[in-house]
Scaffold this motif. Structure first.
Motif, mmCIF file in Angstrom:
data_model
loop_
_atom_site.group_PDB
_atom_site.id
_atom_site.type_symbol
_atom_site.label_atom_id
_atom_site.label_comp_id
_atom_site.label_asym_id
_atom_site.label_seq_id
_atom_site.Cartn_x
_atom_site.Cartn_y
_atom_site.Cartn_z
ATOM 1 N N PHE A 1 0.819 -1.210 0.000
ATOM 2 C CA PHE A 1 0.000 0.000 0.000
ATOM 3 C C PHE A 1 0.850 1.257 0.000
ATOM 4 N N LEU B 1 1.875 3.017 -3.315
ATOM 5 C CA LEU B 1 0.958 3.989 -3.918
ATOM 6 C C LEU B 1 0.524 5.051 -2.917
ATOM 7 N N LEU C 1 -1.154 4.638 -0.241
ATOM 8 C CA LEU C 1 -2.563 4.409 0.054
ATOM 9 C C LEU C 1 -2.776 4.003 1.507
ATOM 10 N N ARG D 1 -3.898 3.882 5.180
ATOM 11 C CA ARG D 1 -5.043 4.523 5.824
ATOM 12 C C ARG D 1 -4.561 5.318 7.023
ATOM 13 N N PRO D 2 -5.128 6.505 7.241
ATOM 14 C CA PRO D 2 -4.760 7.223 8.440
ATOM 15 C C PRO D 2 -5.106 6.379 9.667
ATOM 16 N N ARG E 1 0.559 15.941 -4.897
ATOM 17 C CA ARG E 1 -0.726 15.260 -4.991
ATOM 18 C C ARG E 1 -1.126 14.963 -6.446
ATOM 19 N N LEU F 1 -1.741 11.296 -8.130
ATOM 20 C CA LEU F 1 -3.012 10.844 -8.704
ATOM 21 C C LEU F 1 -2.809 10.355 -10.133
ATOM 22 N N ARG G 1 -11.266 11.946 10.480
ATOM 23 C CA ARG G 1 -11.445 11.308 11.782
ATOM 24 C C ARG G 1 -10.206 11.410 12.669
ATOM 25 N N LEU H 1 -10.709 2.224 -1.181
ATOM 26 C CA LEU H 1 -9.277 2.108 -1.425
ATOM 27 C C LEU H 1 -9.026 1.802 -2.897
ATOM 28 N N GLU I 1 -9.381 4.866 -4.938
ATOM 29 C CA GLU I 1 -8.213 5.734 -4.794
ATOM 30 C C GLU I 1 -7.004 5.161 -5.524
ATOM 31 N N GLY J 1 -6.471 6.248 -9.003
ATOM 32 C CA GLY J 1 -6.088 7.637 -9.272
ATOM 33 C C GLY J 1 -7.236 8.614 -9.182
ATOM 34 N N ILE J 2 -8.372 8.177 -8.636
ATOM 35 C CA ILE J 2 -9.499 9.090 -8.512
ATOM 36 C C ILE J 2 -9.265 9.985 -7.304
#
Lengths: 324, 338, 294
Positions: free
Chosen positions: A55, A58, A60, A62-63, A84, A88, B127, B239, B242, B245-246
């Motif tokens: 992950f 990319l 990706l 998660r926070p 950013r 993308l 959050r 996920l 994303e 690339g969106i």
């Protein structure tokens, strides 16, 4: 770019998840180099950081997960420092990803066609809806799905079909790197075998470089050129697939291979590895594997082993300190 | 499309038992509960003879099952009886007052949805940050502020201290609704008549009551939206989107919100009760001439048939809105249709 | 023996801090709520001590005096002290809302257990009625009931209690249905436990934990409904001191800029409701994080 050139280079990557009771150090200083056109298997038990590593390529995560250090260089650009917009543009277009569960990886409220159109129009502003649908239809047909199913919704499809659609979505922009995160875990055995065949086939057809993340050593044996074994957020061993199975060096790799049932061998009892995966909030000092290692020496609990190069293997274990 | 149509028909048929039960509950509450409506109506000290007469006139001395059958029969014919205080059909009074309530609740709901859903989605996306905590706190606090008190405080600040907005009624003293009234929805009526000065007047009268109602209910929607968004944001398809690339904003406010909206919609059916309770209290605070004020006025006047009529109409509204919610649900979610 | 006061205090402090670390914000929400409730309960118990004036006394000061040194929250149109009325009003609202929640939880839990356990026709018909009442606006039902019953403390309590029965019913019925299928209930039945034993020993204790959270949130809601009814002029005779009634009275003087008559009673209603909501939210997150998301 020629086959054999380095396409992706990960250096000293650290990933952290700050939580209530401390910080989970999910990836701790991983180095990895990927050559154009190869299939790299990434194996290890659950929680070893292999998916997190996938992950973070990319970005990706998660926070609250974040990349705490290191670099991921793709064709000369450092993804960790990328803006950013560039990021993308990279996602889905140059580097694509497919996920564990095909059943939940498609938005249930969008038709298959909408998924494709959205992806295509995101990366190619000029493309019209009609042309996008046409290209998607062709892609589906090349994957053995009738193109009129573009109008249907995910819940109308079988698991194997959804997985192929996921692949289609990943490949529609012609990426050169595909990250597959446990792509067969949710499929049944027959579909799994078909899927792996398909992946191998697509690799040649699309000239792909693949990172195959899995806990199933059988899967990687079938497809991978090289295999990286991860343990406790760190790299244990990297080796060409055949050589890894024939002559594993790292004690963890040996344990992992011994715990695969083999009908050819007359084993009275299946080997299991004693102990449990490490606590990544307070990882053991020195080598992460030492509390479970049968061959641990006095150096192991105090100092983290560097990477030793030996017979084409890269291995992070003190046992080989004199060999290289 | 055929499937959708069939679903709507069957869902509509399913409303019938619900309405029947609601009507029965109302019947039970108003007739079988301790306390005699007639003596209550006449003030408790009326002579026996007068009470008997009144009972006869209302048909309250007949056996219960006949009263019940008669009650249902009349409702089927949209006959809610005649007011005991004013010589007026109850149905007529209600059709006169209903648009005011609907206008108020519609705009109240609009404000609630926009505020609640946006803030909830934003909090879920951010959050565990300060902004998330602030929004959650807003949700809890706003939920605990009684709508009538919020109304009074807004009146105090914006109506009296700042003197920006009117605090009572649907129109100012120099506006005559009979000049433009057609449907009873004043905002629509003035718009149709292109009577701009009246339109402005009606609009500024709507601002405070609609905001009072909208703000109070937004708390619950913040919480609902946030909780559902948190679930949806965990889903793999978020996920996956994303990874293709969106843009993050598009994923959160497009893909995720659309999916979170389905459970929110289901909950919305249940929030209708709160909306109506809120409307009654807001009407009372802002002297808004709608159903809630009608109900309270007639309770003080002990006008039994009108009270019953108003409550029945509220019950029908509840059933109708929950039907509407389910239909929207089917239109949004392809899984329901098939 | 080490009995210094400082030593006696460290243990509770350590407990609070420990819980705070374990559960984070939720623990502090819970504590804030509990503190608010406790303060208002103390206010209700010690009303005669706290209030400087008799809440009914009609010449406690000048008419409609703004808040000042003698009258902390001013006086009303009948020259009564607003702060004293606030203090005594806490008794009314606490009594009615807590009692109403107790009554509705009693009937709701009982019916829910029976309905869920018995199944069949009983369950279906009870559920239909409860569902219908559940979707119907509670306030309207309470208004109708309060109007029918006439004014009185017990009357308004019942009017408020009735509208929450379905809430408990639905919760308890659903859980009973689930627990009924559990293996340990099957086992109990197999060794010959009676239905009563199964309900009281096996199902009820499992249901009660979630009911506690709903009870707390229910009190918060009941507070606002009680005040709403009295604000609308229903439910209580004028001889009782009540925040909702004071609010309605203050509303008449609002257009002339008298802000203290509406501000203080309303603030107290909000504060009390907020106290119970925070307690409930905190409990919910700590006992069962998924409960409120449904």
């Amino acid at each position: 770019m020629n086959p054999g050139d380095t396409i992706l280079k990960i250096q000293d990557l650290h990933v952290e998840f700050p939580i209530n009771i401390g910080t989970v150090r999910a990836v701790q200083g991983v180095n990895l180099e990927l050559k154009k056109g190869e299939v790299m298997g990434l194996v290890g038990e659950s929680g070893c950081g292999k998916s997190t590593l996938g992950f973070s390529i990319l970005r990706l995560l998660r926070p609250p997960g974040r990349i705490a250090g290191g670099s991921i260089v793709y064709r000369g650009q450092d993804i960790v420092k990328m803006g950013r917009k560039d990021l993308l543009a990279l996602r889905g277009s140059k580097i694509a990803m497919i996920f564990q569960d095909p059943l939940t990886s498609l938005n249930p409220l969008c038709s298959i066609g909408e998924h494709f159109v959205e992806t295509l129009t995101t990366h190619e502003r000029s493309i019209g809806r009609r042309e996008a649908l046409e290209r998607s239809g062709k892609m589906l047909e090349s994957l053995g799905i009738a193109c009129d199913r573009l109008r249907e919704y995910p819940h109308q499809m079988s698991g194997g079909m959804r997985q192929r659609i996921m692949i289609g979505l990943a490949l529609i922009m012609n990426p050169d790197l595909l990250i597959a995160d446990e792509p067969t875990t949710a499929l049944d055995v027959v579909v799994e075998a078909q899927f792996l065949d398909l992946l191998g086939d697509l690799k040649n057809r699309f000239n792909l470089t693949i990172i195959l993340i899995t806990h199933n050593l059988g899967n990687v044996a079938q497809l991978a050129d090289r295999i990286t074994v991860m343990y406790g957020g760190a790299m244990a061993e990297v080796a060409p697939a055949g050589s890894l199975f024939d002559r594993p060096l790292h004690p963890y790799t040996r344990g992992l291979l011994a715990s695969i049932p083999n009908i050819k061998l007359d084993q009275p009892k299946l080997m299991t590895m004693p102990g449990s995966p490490p606590d990544l909030v307070n990882p053991p000092g020195g080598c992460v594997f030492h509390p479970r290692c049968p061959l641990s020496i006095d150096l192991c609990p105090t100092q983290r082993p560097p990477v030793f190069s030996l017979d084409g293997h890269l291995v992070s274990c003190w046992l080989y300190r004199d060999s290289s | 499309m055929r499937n959708l149509f069939r679903y709507i028909i069957s869902r509509t048929l399913m409303t019938i038992p619900m309405v029947l039960i609601l009507l029965t509950v109302i019947f039970v509450v108003l007739r079988l509960m301790p306390g005699d409506p007639v003596s209550a109506m006449l003030g408790g000290h009326a002579p026996e003879k007068v009470i008997e007469q009144k009972r006869e006139q209302l048909g309250l001395n007949r056996p219960m099952h006949i009263q019940y059958a008669d009650y249902l029969w009349k409702i089927c014919h949209l006959d809610l009886g005649e007011s005991m205080v004013l010589q007026q059909e109850v149905t007529e009074t209600i059709t006169e007052k209903l648009p005011a309530t609907i206008e108020l609740t519609f705009f109240g709901m609009l404000i609630t949805l926009v505020l609640g859903i946006f803030l909830g989605a934003y909090a879920a996306d951010k959050r565990r940050t300060m902004r998330d905590s602030a929004i959650r706190l807003y949700g809890i606090v706003v939920y605990c502020i009684p709508v009538y008190w919020l109304g009074l405080m807004l009146q105090l600040v914006f109506g009296i201290w700042l003197d920006w907005l009117p605090i009572a009624g649907r129109t100012g003293p120099r506006i005559f609704p009979s000049d433009f009234e057609r449907t009873g929805f004043y905002l629509l009526d003035t718009l149709l008549m292109r009577d701009w000065s009246s339109f402005g007047d009606v609009l500024i009268h709507l601002v405070l009551p609609a905001f009072t109602l909208g703000l109070t209910l937004s708390g619950i929607f913040v919480r609902l939206t946030r909780a559902n968004m948190l679930d949806v944001l965990k889903a793999d398809y978020i996920l996956a989107a994303e990874s293709r690339g969106i843009d993050h904003g598009k994923v959160v406010y497009g893909h995720a919100l659309k999916n979170a909206f389905i459970p929110i919609l289901t909950m919305m059916g249940l929030q209708v009760a709160l909306l109506m309770a809120g409307a009654i209290l807001t009407e009372s605070t802002f002297s808004w001439p709608g159903m809630g004020r009608l109900l309270l006025e007639r309770i003080y006047l002990r006008d039994y048939p009108t009270i019953q009529g108003v409550i029945i109409v509220f019950a029908l509204l509840v059933a109708f809105i929950s039907l509407l919610v389910d239909i929207i649900y089917a239109v949004v979610d392809p899984r329901i249709r098939y | 023996m080490n009995c210094s006061p400082a030593h006696g205090l460290t243990r509770p402090i350590r407990f609070f801090a420990g819980m705070g670390r374990k559960y984070g914000v939720e623990w502090w929400i819970l504590c804030t709520g509990a503190t608010v409730i406790l303060a208002i309960i103390l206010m209700a118990i010690f009303s005669p001590v706290i209030a400087p004036f008799d809440p009914y006394l009609q010449d406690a000061g000048p008419q409609l005096a703004p808040p000042g040194a003698i009258h902390l929250m001013g006086t009303d149109n009948l020259q009564r002290d607003v702060w004293s009325r606030i203090v005594f009003g806490s008794q009314t609202i606490l009594l009615i809302s807590v009692l109403a929640a107790i009554i509705s939880s009693f009937f709701g839990i009982l019916l829910g257990l029976i309905s869920g356990y018995a199944g069949g026709v009983v369950d279906r018909s009870l559920s239909l009625v409860m569902d219908a009442v559940y979707v119907f606006p509670g306030l309207i039902l309470a208004i109708a009931l309060a109007a029918m019953f006439g004014p009185g403390v017990l009357n308004i309590t019942f009017a408020v209690a009735v509208i929450y029965i379905p809430t408990y019913f639905r919760l308890v019925r659903g859980q009973t249905l689930a627990i009924k299928q559990e293996l340990y209930v099957e086992a109990a039945r197999a060794i010959g436990a009676t239905s009563f034993t199964i309900l009281s020993r096996y199902i009820f204790p499992n249901v009660i934990a979630t009911t506690v959270v709903v009870f707390t949130l229910n009190v918060a809601d009941a507070i606002m409904i009680e005040a709403a009814l009295t604000y609308l002029g229903l439910g209580l005779p004028p001889s009782i001191v009540d925040w909702g009634m004071d609010l309605a009275m203050g509303k008449k003087y609002l257009p002339s800029g008298v802000w203290w008559l509406v501000t203080f009673p309303g603030m107290m209603i909000s504060l009390l409701a907020l106290g119970f909501t925070m307690l409930g939210e905190g409990l919910a997150e700590i006992l069962n994080p998924r409960l409120l998301e449904r």
